[in-house]
Scaffold this active site. Structure first.
Site, PDB file in Angstrom:
ATOM      1  N   GLU A 293       0.826  -1.212   0.000  1.00  0.00           N
ATOM      2  CA  GLU A 293       0.000   0.000   0.000  1.00  0.00           C
ATOM      3  C   GLU A 293       0.856   1.257   0.000  1.00  0.00           C
ATOM      4  OE1 GLU A 293      -3.048   0.331   3.052  1.00  0.00           O
ATOM      5  OE2 GLU A 293      -4.537  -0.522   1.734  1.00  0.00           O
ATOM      6  N   HIS A 322       8.113 -26.747   0.148  1.00  0.00           N
ATOM      7  CA  HIS A 322       7.390 -27.821  -0.535  1.00  0.00           C
ATOM      8  C   HIS A 322       6.197 -27.271  -1.296  1.00  0.00           C
ATOM      9  CE1 HIS A 322       9.777 -30.929   1.535  1.00  0.00           C
ATOM     10  NE2 HIS A 322       9.879 -29.970   2.440  1.00  0.00           N
ATOM     11  N   LYS A 440     -13.689   1.536  -2.852  1.00  0.00           N
ATOM     12  CA  LYS A 440     -14.446   1.871  -1.637  1.00  0.00           C
ATOM     13  C   LYS A 440     -15.702   2.644  -2.017  1.00  0.00           C
ATOM     14  CE  LYS A 440     -11.059   2.457   2.054  1.00  0.00           C
ATOM     15  NZ  LYS A 440     -10.416   3.421   2.928  1.00  0.00           N
TER      16      LYS A 440
HETATM   17  O1  PA5 Z   1      -3.036   1.290   6.119  1.00  0.00           O
HETATM   18  C1  PA5 Z   1      -4.090   1.848   5.899  1.00  0.00           C
HETATM   19  O2  PA5 Z   1      -4.196   3.078   5.933  1.00  0.00           O
HETATM   20  C2  PA5 Z   1      -5.344   1.048   5.615  1.00  0.00           C
HETATM   21  O3  PA5 Z   1      -5.057  -0.309   5.476  1.00  0.00           O
HETATM   22  C3  PA5 Z   1      -6.335   1.211   6.738  1.00  0.00           C
HETATM   23  O4  PA5 Z   1      -5.773   0.777   7.940  1.00  0.00           O
HETATM   24  C4  PA5 Z   1      -7.627   0.437   6.458  1.00  0.00           C
HETATM   25  O5  PA5 Z   1      -8.150   0.798   5.218  1.00  0.00           O
HETATM   26  C5  PA5 Z   1      -8.663   0.688   7.544  1.00  0.00           C
HETATM   27  O6  PA5 Z   1      -8.943   2.058   7.637  1.00  0.00           O
HETATM   28  P1  PA5 Z   1      -9.604   2.675   8.913  1.00  0.00           P
HETATM   29  O7  PA5 Z   1      -8.655   2.557  10.048  1.00  0.00           O
HETATM   30  O8  PA5 Z   1      -9.921   4.084   8.578  1.00  0.00           O
HETATM   31  O9  PA5 Z   1     -10.857   1.875   9.184  1.00  0.00           O
END
Ligand code: PA5
Length: 463
Positions: A293, A322, A440
């Site tokens: 990410e 394996h 989203k």
């Molecule tokens: O790393 C990130 O920013 C995302 O993976 C968030 O943690 C995830 O989308 C969850 O978001 P939130 O904490 O707003 O629910």
């Protein structure tokens, strides 16, 4: 294999150490000024803006430690509701630092600490099975969401809240809930204030995937009896190492620099993390999100097309020898493997002498007898790294003295810093995730959220 401190060995990636199609001395020299600049930029910004997480090891853990102490002994189950960065750190810490099969232990063996369930999906069968198992009168639910708008986490929360209300009564619901969320903004903060739910802060400059060393990861850890002080001390120790060394001497720079060169210069776009420790299995899963990410971006920081980002893959030694190893050894030469090795295990398990099992001296299994399982695990890690090198496949090895809170704190901090430094090298914003926004919004549209009607029509073709 014994080591005193966490150490990184990059030699199997280097041409100078015999690696075929390896990182050359010139590549490293050319990258050195950029690495130093990247490190300086990250250190200078530490604690500010979206690098708020860099100072977490030095911040006061009092609020969540006090909360955990006050709740001690009250609950048989802890349910964490969150997703992505709000869940993966908790799972990684629990797998690394709790006794194996934690939820199967009796309360005395768990020292009256709760069982742990992490609800990070919206699969109806799984959710329903979890709700069936829980004694909600003896359950604490930690809802973790920075934004409070994440559909999956909020759906889970609403379902659990309704069940809580039916079981413990409306007035007592808040005794079974704690939110970890943005200190000021966000839907969950407002909802918590309106409903009287206790809340802990996910500080503003800390994004989900960089939040494991905040209340996000450390409240559940403290409730479960993990040594939070040692985790933070390990992270601080690593922070000192990182701020006290430069470029190729620096473990975060070195890790980021090798991965960057393997990807962008040598075309090895896949980064496999393969711990030889079942305890570290979910650290790879946590890292996979952190790396993917943060670095997978369409544009650079000046808005120019970039389309960069190595593909992180998780594997487990020896299990994946394996399963995946054949591909790593003989498939496309597009991977760099990071082995996580452990110097010392808590338990010694000896493979019995065959005589005691009534076998004869010519038994083909005789070579195993008398060794420990750790001997076998170490041998397999060493053998795999060596065999890959013979085939011209590079690897790095990160060695931990042992899997304890101090080492794990250091390891997680190292990976976070390496990610920030890699972000500088790729010249991308490592702290946003615009690529997940569209899906989203599309989910909101398909679920009928007001304001998304036009998008819903576009998706369903009913416009
Ligand atoms: O790393 C990130 O920013 C995302 O993976 C968030 O943690 C995830 O989308 C969850 O978001 P939130 O904490 O707003 O629910």
């Amino acid at each position: 294999m014994r080591v005193d401190r966490l150490s990184l060995d990059i030699s199997r990636c280097l041409e100078s150490s015999g690696a075929e199609r390896g990182v050359t001395t010139k590549m490293m020299a050319d990258l050195k000024p950029r690495l130093d600049k990247a490190l300086s930029a990250v250190l200078a910004a530490s604690g500010a803006g979206m690098l708020g997480w860099a100072n977490l090891p030095r911040e006061d853990p009092g609020p969540y430690l006090d909360f955990a102490a006050a709740e001690s002994g009250k609950h048989d189950c802890l349910v964490v509701i969150g997703i992505g960065g709000s869940a993966l750190g908790t799972t990684a810490l629990a797998t690394a630092l709790l006794p194996f099969y934690w939820n199967e232990l009796d309360p005395t063996q768990r020292r009256q600490r709760p069982r742990l369930y992490v609800l990070d999906n919206v699969d109806p069968d799984e959710t329903s099975a979890l709700l069936e198992r829980l004694d909600l009168k003896r359950t604490l639910v930690n809802v973790i969401s920075k934004s409070g708008t994440t559909a999956e986490s909020m759906a889970g929360y609403l379902i659990v809240r309704e069940r809580l209300q039916a079981t413990v009564g409306a007035a007592a619901v808040k005794d079974h809930l704690v939110f970890t969320t943005d200190p000021v903004d966000g839907v969950l903060r407002a909802h918590g204030a309106a409903t009287g739910v206790r809340m802990l802060d996910l500080p503003s400059g800390v994004g989900g995937r960089f939040s494991v060393l905040s209340a996000v990861g450390l409240l559940p850890a403290a409730l479960l009896g993990v040594d939070v002080a040692a985790l933070l001390a390990g992270a601080r120790d690593m922070a000192d190492t990182i701020s006290g060394t430069k470029s190729w001497e620096n473990p975060a720079c070195s890790f980021a620099g090798i991965q960057y060169l393997e990807d962008t210069v040598l075309g090895r776009r896949v980064s496999v993390m393969m711990p030889y420790s079942a305890r570290l299995r979910d650290v790879s899963d946590w890292f996979r999100q952190l790396w993917a990410e943060s670095l997978g971006k369409a544009v650079d920081r000046r808005g120019r097309p970039a389309h960069v980002g190595p593909l992180p893959v998780k594997a487990l030694g020896v299990t994946d020898q394996h399963s995946q190893l054949q591909l790593y050894a003989e498939g496309p030469d597009d991977k760099v493997i990071t082995f996580l090795g452990v110097g010392e295990f808590a338990e010694t398990v000896r493979i019995p002498a065959l005589g005691s099992l009534g076998s004869d001296p010519g038994d083909p299994l005789r070579y195993l007898a008398g060794h420990t399982l750790a001997d076998l695990l170490w041998a397999e890690q060493r053998a795999t790294a060596w065999a890959l090198a013979q085939l011209g496949r590079p690897s790095l090895t990160l060695r931990l003295p042992r899997v304890d809170a101090f080492s794990v704190g250091a390891l997680l901090y190292l990976f976070q810093m390496a990610t920030a430094i890699a972000g500088e090298l790729y010249d991308v914003n490592a702290f946003d995730q615009p690529g997940v926004e569209l899906s989203k919004k599309a989910t909101y549209a398909l679920m009928g959220r007001p304001g998304y009607e036009a998008l819903a029509e576009e998706i369903t073709g009913r416009g």
